[in-house]
Every structure is written in structure tokens, then in C-alpha cells.
Design an enzyme around this catalytic site. Structure first.
Site, PDB file in Angstrom:
ATOM      1  N   ARG A  37      55.032  22.378  24.704  1.00 36.01           N
ATOM      2  CA  ARG A  37      55.663  21.492  23.722  1.00 36.01           C
ATOM      3  C   ARG A  37      57.024  21.010  24.184  1.00 36.01           C
ATOM      4  NH1 ARG A  37      52.632  21.039  19.472  1.00 36.01           N
ATOM      5  NH2 ARG A  37      51.075  22.629  18.991  1.00 36.01           N
ATOM      6  N   PRO A  47      59.140  31.014  31.951  1.00 31.48           N
ATOM      7  CA  PRO A  47      58.748  31.405  33.313  1.00 31.48           C
ATOM      8  C   PRO A  47      59.859  31.089  34.308  1.00 31.48           C
ATOM      9  CG  PRO A  47      57.008  30.137  32.239  1.00 31.48           C
ATOM     10  CD  PRO A  47      58.216  30.026  31.379  1.00 31.48           C
ATOM     11  N   GLU A  48      60.128  32.029  35.206  1.00 30.08           N
ATOM     12  CA  GLU A  48      61.150  31.846  36.229  1.00 30.08           C
ATOM     13  C   GLU A  48      60.472  31.887  37.595  1.00 30.08           C
ATOM     14  OE1 GLU A  48      64.615  34.340  35.448  1.00 30.08           O
ATOM     15  OE2 GLU A  48      64.034  34.479  33.336  1.00 30.08           O
TER      16      GLU A  48
END
Length: 269
Positions: A110, A2-3
């Protein structure tokens, strides 16, 4: 990963879904995803009302009425879902925060984390980040000053979070395509006019991607029709071997500093 557009989309939608609600339960399935013991996390988070959600670069900050902040970085492969056990994706969750009948599921966490911190520690963790590219006070001159004359490849410079915050693999390639410049160019090879075009392209691409919900297609909640809407708008990212929408040339892939990179070999000079 995600940006900026994906995280801003999450911020807006989760603000509508959860702000003002109280955390009624917290389930921790991966202790390494948090920074305290499970017992301490639950004791300090449960019973506290979520007062606001802010974004900085690729981070979200969940402010609690207790005065603490939950600092989230999803990292590679992380995403979220807000709903119930009946409609949530069949995926392993690392952390779950319940808000009455709704639960916020953190999936693929994770490499990422959700840290419970005092506000000053959360701010200190973000202190090394560069400016927000969509901030009103971030000018073209400031953009050019951060990059012009520096060493290294353009792609590497654009994704350097110390130089400018929130741009990653996908949008660095899309910005370079919009500017008509190859991400493989070195910063020193670019003229001031190139940097001006890159600034305008940065604002244009990130604004459109945010408005369309980013490129990650997993919906945030049942009935979410916004999230992932920019995926079909990507011009080069993950389109290796396909024709360029602008000139008909071929989109090629290369690696820069271990990161996959896409561009049109014909119309990106």
C-alpha cells in the site's frame, strides 16, 4: 520494513523459484502500486521471461527478457509469497504475477510499489543511494569518511540511505548493540575507534542476518524454513523491558526522529 537482509533473502530464494520462467499472467488489484495503466503493464510484462533478480539497498530489480525491469520497493508492511491459491496466506494482495503453476503475490503493497521501467530509468531511480555496506570494495576508511564529524544522531545517520544503503530501524539498533554504542549518541561524540567498531559490527550483523533469512517471519513459500530465522537472534530490537543478553540490564525504548529505537542502558555506552 524489509531491510537489506530481508531483500537479499528474497532475491536468493526467488532466483531459485522463478528465474528462467515466463510471466503468464498479471493481476493488478491496486492501480497505485504500479506506474502504468493496468493494460500497459499486462501487455509489457505478460509473455516475458524473468532473466535475473538483483538487489540494490532495499529494492529488488526483476529483469525481463523484453529489456524492461520491474523495480520493487516493499516499504512499510510489504512482503511477498510465492505459491498457489491453495497455500497462499489469507491476506489482500495488491499485485500478482503468475509463472505457470506458481504465482508471486505482493502483499501489503500500500505504500510500496512495483514499477515497470526501462533499465536506465530504474538505475536513475537508485542513483541517490549510498554504497552497499557488504560490498567487498566498501572499506572501513570509506565508512568512517561518510559519518565521522557529521551532525545528528547515530541512528539517524545509519538509516540515511544517501549515506549507506539498506539499513533501517531493526539493523541500526542491532549494529549499535553489537558495537556497544548507544544509537542516541551524536556522530560528533564518537571517536575514530568507535566508527571502526561500528564498521565491523555492520558487516558482522548484516552478514549473519542475511545468512539466517532476516527477521521478518512470514515464509516466502510453503516449506520455507529459512525466512525469518534471524528474528530470534535480535538482541535489542522490539525487546523493550526485557533483560539484556549481554549484561542483564534492561532494554529500553525511545524515539529518534519518529522511529522506535532500542538499546541497553547499561552496556551500551
Amino acid at each position: 520494513m524489509p531491510e537489506l537482509p530481508e531483500m537479499e533473502n528474497y532475491r536468493k530464494l526467488l532466483t531459485q523459484q522463478l528465474v528462467g520462467r515466463t510471466i503468464t499472467a498479471a493481476a493488478i488489484h491496486r492501480v497505485k502500486s504500479i506506474n502504468t495503466s493496468v493494460e500497459q503493464f499486462q501487455e509489457e510484462a505478460v509473455g516475458s521471461r524473468l532473466t535475473q533478480i538483483n538487489r540494490r539497498a532495499k529494492y529488488l530489480l526483476f529483469s525481463l527478457a523484453s529489456g524492461k525491469v520491474l523495480l520493487l520497493h516493499l516499504m512499510l508492511g510489504g512482503w511477498m509469497y510465492c505459491g498457489t491459491d491453495r497455500d497462499k496466506p489469507d491476506r489482500t494482495t495488491q499485485v500478482e504475477l503468475s509463472f505457470g503453476e506458481k504465482t508471486l503475490y505482493f502483499i501489503g503493497l500500500r505504500l510500496g510499489y512495483l514499477h515497470l521501467l526501462p533499465p536506465q530509468e530504474a538505475m536513475a531511480a537508485l542513483a541517490g543511494l549510498g554504497p552497499e555496506p557488504l560490498a567487498e570494495n566498501f572499506t572501513e576508511a570509506m565508512f568512517i569518511d561518510r559519518f565521522k564529524g557529521k551532525g545528528g544522531r547515530l541512528k539517524t545517520a545509519l538509516i540515511d540511505q544517501k549515506q549507506i544503503a539498506g539499513i533501517g530501524n531493526c539493523y541500526s539498533d542491532e549494529i549499535c548493540f553489537a558495537a556497544g554504542i548507544r544509537p542516541t549518541q551524536t556522530c560528533r561524540e564518537l571517536a575514530e575507534g568507535d566508527w571502526s567498531e561500528l564498521f565491523r559490527s555492520t558487516r558482522r550483523v548484516l552478514t549473519e542476518a542475511t545468512a539466517r533469512g532476516g527477521y521478518m517471519e512470514s515464509p516466502l513459500y510453503a516449506g520455507d524454513t529459512l525466512t525469518g530465522g534471524f528474528n530470534e537472534m535480535c538482541k535489542v530490537y522490539d525487546r523493550s523491558g526485557e533483560p539484556c543478553y549481554r549484561c542483564g540490564g534492561t532494554i529500553v525504548r525511545t524515539d529518534i526522529s519518529g522511529r522506535k529505537t532500542f538499546y541497553c542502558e547499561r552496556c551500551q555506552r
